[in-house]
Design an enzyme around this catalytic site. Structure first.
Site, mmCIF file in Angstrom:
data_model
loop_
_atom_site.group_PDB
_atom_site.id
_atom_site.type_symbol
_atom_site.label_atom_id
_atom_site.label_comp_id
_atom_site.label_asym_id
_atom_site.label_seq_id
_atom_site.Cartn_x
_atom_site.Cartn_y
_atom_site.Cartn_z
ATOM 1 N N ASP A 50 84.376 30.606 47.677
ATOM 2 C CA ASP A 50 83.532 29.480 48.091
ATOM 3 C C ASP A 50 84.361 28.196 48.117
ATOM 4 O O ASP A 50 84.812 27.720 47.062
ATOM 5 C CB ASP A 50 82.372 29.357 47.086
ATOM 6 C CG ASP A 50 81.340 28.351 47.534
ATOM 7 O OD1 ASP A 50 81.661 27.483 48.367
ATOM 8 O OD2 ASP A 50 80.197 28.445 47.041
ATOM 9 N N SER A 118 82.225 18.732 66.446
ATOM 10 C CA SER A 118 81.207 19.276 67.348
ATOM 11 C C SER A 118 80.699 18.232 68.331
ATOM 12 O O SER A 118 80.681 17.024 68.030
ATOM 13 C CB SER A 118 80.028 19.764 66.495
ATOM 14 O OG SER A 118 78.912 20.010 67.296
ATOM 15 N N ALA A 119 80.203 18.721 69.474
ATOM 16 C CA ALA A 119 79.516 17.840 70.434
ATOM 17 C C ALA A 119 78.272 17.218 69.807
ATOM 18 O O ALA A 119 77.751 16.221 70.317
ATOM 19 C CB ALA A 119 79.130 18.646 71.673
ATOM 20 N N TYR A 149 73.628 17.599 60.690
ATOM 21 C CA TYR A 149 74.828 18.388 60.981
ATOM 22 C C TYR A 149 75.841 17.513 61.733
ATOM 23 O O TYR A 149 77.036 17.489 61.411
ATOM 24 C CB TYR A 149 74.426 19.609 61.810
ATOM 25 C CG TYR A 149 75.555 20.382 62.436
ATOM 26 C CD1 TYR A 149 76.358 21.224 61.680
ATOM 27 C CD2 TYR A 149 75.810 20.294 63.807
ATOM 28 C CE1 TYR A 149 77.392 21.952 62.261
ATOM 29 C CE2 TYR A 149 76.835 21.009 64.399
ATOM 30 C CZ TYR A 149 77.625 21.838 63.623
ATOM 31 O OH TYR A 149 78.641 22.543 64.212
ATOM 32 N N ASN A 178 79.382 24.188 72.235
ATOM 33 C CA ASN A 178 78.727 25.505 72.373
ATOM 34 C C ASN A 178 79.691 26.639 72.724
ATOM 35 O O ASN A 178 79.810 27.038 73.882
ATOM 36 C CB ASN A 178 77.649 25.451 73.459
ATOM 37 C CG ASN A 178 76.507 24.555 73.064
ATOM 38 O OD1 ASN A 178 76.013 24.613 71.947
ATOM 39 N ND2 ASN A 178 76.093 23.708 73.992
ATOM 40 N N LYS A 200 67.647 38.775 73.781
ATOM 41 C CA LYS A 200 66.260 38.894 74.248
ATOM 42 C C LYS A 200 66.190 39.765 75.494
ATOM 43 O O LYS A 200 65.290 40.600 75.642
ATOM 44 C CB LYS A 200 65.677 37.500 74.529
ATOM 45 C CG LYS A 200 65.390 36.732 73.246
ATOM 46 C CD LYS A 200 64.951 35.311 73.499
ATOM 47 C CE LYS A 200 64.889 34.554 72.172
ATOM 48 N NZ LYS A 200 64.007 33.406 72.191
ATOM 49 N N THR A 219 69.621 21.079 79.448
ATOM 50 C CA THR A 219 70.899 21.591 79.959
ATOM 51 C C THR A 219 71.997 21.541 78.886
ATOM 52 O O THR A 219 71.973 20.698 77.998
ATOM 53 C CB THR A 219 71.378 20.768 81.171
ATOM 54 O OG1 THR A 219 71.378 19.383 80.803
ATOM 55 C CG2 THR A 219 70.489 20.980 82.371
ATOM 56 N N ARG A 283 73.383 17.967 77.846
ATOM 57 C CA ARG A 283 74.691 17.780 77.200
ATOM 58 C C ARG A 283 75.745 18.505 78.033
ATOM 59 O O ARG A 283 75.555 19.651 78.424
ATOM 60 C CB ARG A 283 74.655 18.347 75.783
ATOM 61 C CG ARG A 283 76.011 18.384 75.107
ATOM 62 C CD ARG A 283 75.921 18.827 73.670
ATOM 63 N NE ARG A 283 75.241 17.831 72.856
ATOM 64 C CZ ARG A 283 74.753 18.066 71.641
ATOM 65 N NH1 ARG A 283 74.858 19.265 71.120
ATOM 66 N NH2 ARG A 283 74.175 17.118 70.952
HETATM 67 P P1 NAD Z 1 80.223 30.608 61.816
HETATM 68 O O1 NAD Z 1 78.978 30.286 61.053
HETATM 69 O O2 NAD Z 1 80.328 31.937 62.471
HETATM 70 O O3 NAD Z 1 81.501 30.421 60.879
HETATM 71 C C1 NAD Z 1 81.536 29.515 59.816
HETATM 72 C C2 NAD Z 1 82.006 30.288 58.600
HETATM 73 O O4 NAD Z 1 82.121 29.394 57.493
HETATM 74 C C3 NAD Z 1 81.008 31.392 58.179
HETATM 75 O O5 NAD Z 1 81.637 32.659 58.176
HETATM 76 C C4 NAD Z 1 80.602 30.983 56.779
HETATM 77 O O6 NAD Z 1 80.390 32.073 55.890
HETATM 78 C C5 NAD Z 1 81.788 30.128 56.342
HETATM 79 N N1 NAD Z 1 81.418 29.250 55.243
HETATM 80 C C6 NAD Z 1 80.326 28.447 55.153
HETATM 81 N N2 NAD Z 1 80.299 27.844 53.967
HETATM 82 C C7 NAD Z 1 81.390 28.269 53.281
HETATM 83 C C8 NAD Z 1 81.888 28.006 51.997
HETATM 84 N N3 NAD Z 1 81.265 27.175 51.162
HETATM 85 N N4 NAD Z 1 83.042 28.617 51.600
HETATM 86 C C9 NAD Z 1 83.679 29.482 52.438
HETATM 87 N N5 NAD Z 1 83.238 29.765 53.685
HETATM 88 C C10 NAD Z 1 82.104 29.175 54.085
HETATM 89 O O7 NAD Z 1 80.413 29.441 62.873
HETATM 90 P P2 NAD Z 1 81.426 29.309 64.105
HETATM 91 O O8 NAD Z 1 80.606 29.351 65.332
HETATM 92 O O9 NAD Z 1 82.561 30.240 63.939
HETATM 93 O O10 NAD Z 1 81.919 27.813 63.914
HETATM 94 C C11 NAD Z 1 83.168 27.480 63.311
HETATM 95 C C12 NAD Z 1 83.289 25.971 63.197
HETATM 96 O O11 NAD Z 1 83.198 25.370 64.487
HETATM 97 C C13 NAD Z 1 82.210 25.318 62.345
HETATM 98 O O12 NAD Z 1 82.766 24.278 61.599
HETATM 99 C C14 NAD Z 1 81.252 24.775 63.364
HETATM 100 O O13 NAD Z 1 80.526 23.673 62.874
HETATM 101 C C15 NAD Z 1 82.190 24.381 64.484
HETATM 102 N N6 NAD Z 1 81.496 24.345 65.779
HETATM 103 C C16 NAD Z 1 81.078 25.513 66.340
HETATM 104 C C17 NAD Z 1 80.420 25.473 67.568
HETATM 105 C C18 NAD Z 1 79.943 26.728 68.231
HETATM 106 O O14 NAD Z 1 79.361 26.636 69.303
HETATM 107 N N7 NAD Z 1 80.140 27.914 67.665
HETATM 108 C C19 NAD Z 1 80.179 24.253 68.203
HETATM 109 C C20 NAD Z 1 80.610 23.085 67.586
HETATM 110 C C21 NAD Z 1 81.294 23.142 66.387
#
Ligand code: NAD
Length: 321
Positions: A50, A118-119, A149, A178, A200, A219, A283
């Site tokens: 963690d 993130s966006a 967030y 995204n 779905k 969008t 967006r």
């Molecule tokens: P995800 O939820 O699949 O991956 C995030 C990982 O972080 C998870 O596996 C989770 O278990 C881990 N995590 C959370 N809290 C934790 C902790 N305390 N200690 C250790 N691990 C921990 O999400 P993702 O889609 O792979 O996104 C990765 C990053 O990119 C994130 O920071 C997210 O905010 C950012 N992001 C993603 C998107 C998207 O569209 N997927 C868009 C914008 C930003």
């Protein structure tokens, strides 16, 4: 051999980054609070831990490591972020991970660090138009994200940049728009729109009905995972810190996204619009900065990524049945 730490390696983007770094010949340690759900990661070392706990962070960051990729965050799709029910946890959990990781990176003299913003940091007020021409990086201020967030992401962008200014840490920041693709969350409430639409459609018979939150005219743009990873690696190899958008500028309504999934599946569908959390109205990513700074921009058509994603989710649905 270069040594990298991928935080959040048990998640969607982190898991793909582990594979990419391994294919480039890196020694890779992954860390996550959980194992990866969908694949056996090729990481040289994987620690279940963690990152809110500074002792865990101390144990996974080695002295003089070359690179850290920080993807760990408490996050999910609209059903997780916009209901308000998870606000305190989202801010507390993600901020603690970032505070611990950036501090340890300086202490251990890590070469460089990537942070995934993130966006969602962009102000709500400039995203009320479904024909949004695109979010330029400079539009972030005056700030006004539509979710806690987004506020945490904005805080953490500033945190990393402050550590760069004050302690000389090399920082690279991208604002993802995204990201989607195989081996991401596709059910359970934390999935995003492309995965939700694919699931779905995969779950119904030809001529069936799917439910959709809102009128479906909102969008978004969606970027396939391979291009996201390519963008991050290019950013890390550059001398540009960002924050820079990593997103597609092919904007689509959620109705059209559902119809695209249905077309890929070869099914006719009906859409039943219901009340639900939807986020901003329009967006899109604006990509002139990434083009200028990296000489590269995402270009793959959405349909190509949706075909790969639908095939993977269709398999998941069939396996579960
Ligand atoms: P995800 O939820 O699949 O991956 C995030 C990982 O972080 C998870 O596996 C989770 O278990 C881990 N995590 C959370 N809290 C934790 C902790 N305390 N200690 C250790 N691990 C921990 O999400 P993702 O889609 O792979 O996104 C990765 C990053 O990119 C994130 O920071 C997210 O905010 C950012 N992001 C993603 C998107 C998207 O569209 N997927 C868009 C914008 C930003």
């Amino acid at each position: 051999m270069k040594k990298a730490l991928v935080c959040g390696a048990g998640g969607f983007i982190g898991g793909h980054m582990v594979k990419r770094l391994k294919s480039e010949g890196y020694w890779v340690r992954g860390v996550d609070i959980k194992e990866h759900e969908f694949c056996d990661l090729p990481a040289d070392d994987f620690v279940v831990g963690d990152l809110r706990d500074p002792r865990v962070v101390e144990s996974v960051v080695d002295e003089g490591m070359d690179e850290i990729y920080q993807f760990a965050a408490d996050m999910g799709g609209a059903g997780y972020i916009f209901t308000g029910e998870h606000d305190a946890g989202v801010m507390h959990n993600s901020a603690l991970c970032n505070l611990n990781v950036v501090e340890e990176a300086v202490r251990k003299k890590v070469g460089k660090i990537f942070y995934s913003s993130s966006a969602c940091i962009y102000p709500e007020r400039i995203q009320m138009d479904p024909d949004n021409p695109g979010l330029k990086e400079e539009f972030a201020y005056p700030a006004g994200p539509d979710s806690e967030y987004g506020w945490e992401k904005l805080f953490s962008e500033r945190l990393y940049l402050a550590y760069q200014r004050n302690y000389g840490l090399e920082v690279h920041i991208a604002r993802f728009h995204n990201i989607f693709g195989p081996e991401g969350t596709w059910t359970g409430g934390k999935e995003k729109a492309p995965a939700a639409m694919c699931r779905k459609v995969a779950e119904i018979e030809d001529g069936g009905t799917i439910e959709m939150w809102g009128d479906g005219e909102q969008t978004r743009s969606f970027l396939f995972i391979d291009e996201c990873i390519e963008g991050v690696r290019r950013l890390m190899e550059s001398n540009f810190s960002g924050p820079v958008n990593i997103g597609s500028d092919e904007m689509i309504s959620i109705n059209s996204l559902a119809l695209m999934a249905a077309d890929i599946a070869g099914k006719k569908i009906h859409i039943n619009h219901i009340q639900g959390p939807i986020g901003v109205r329009g967006r899109n990513s604006e990509n002139s900065m990434i083009e200028k700074e990296l000489g590269w921009r995402p270009q793959q058509p959405l349909r190509v990524g949706m075909e790969k994603t639908y095939a993977w989710i269709d398999d998941q649905v069939k396996e579960r049945q």
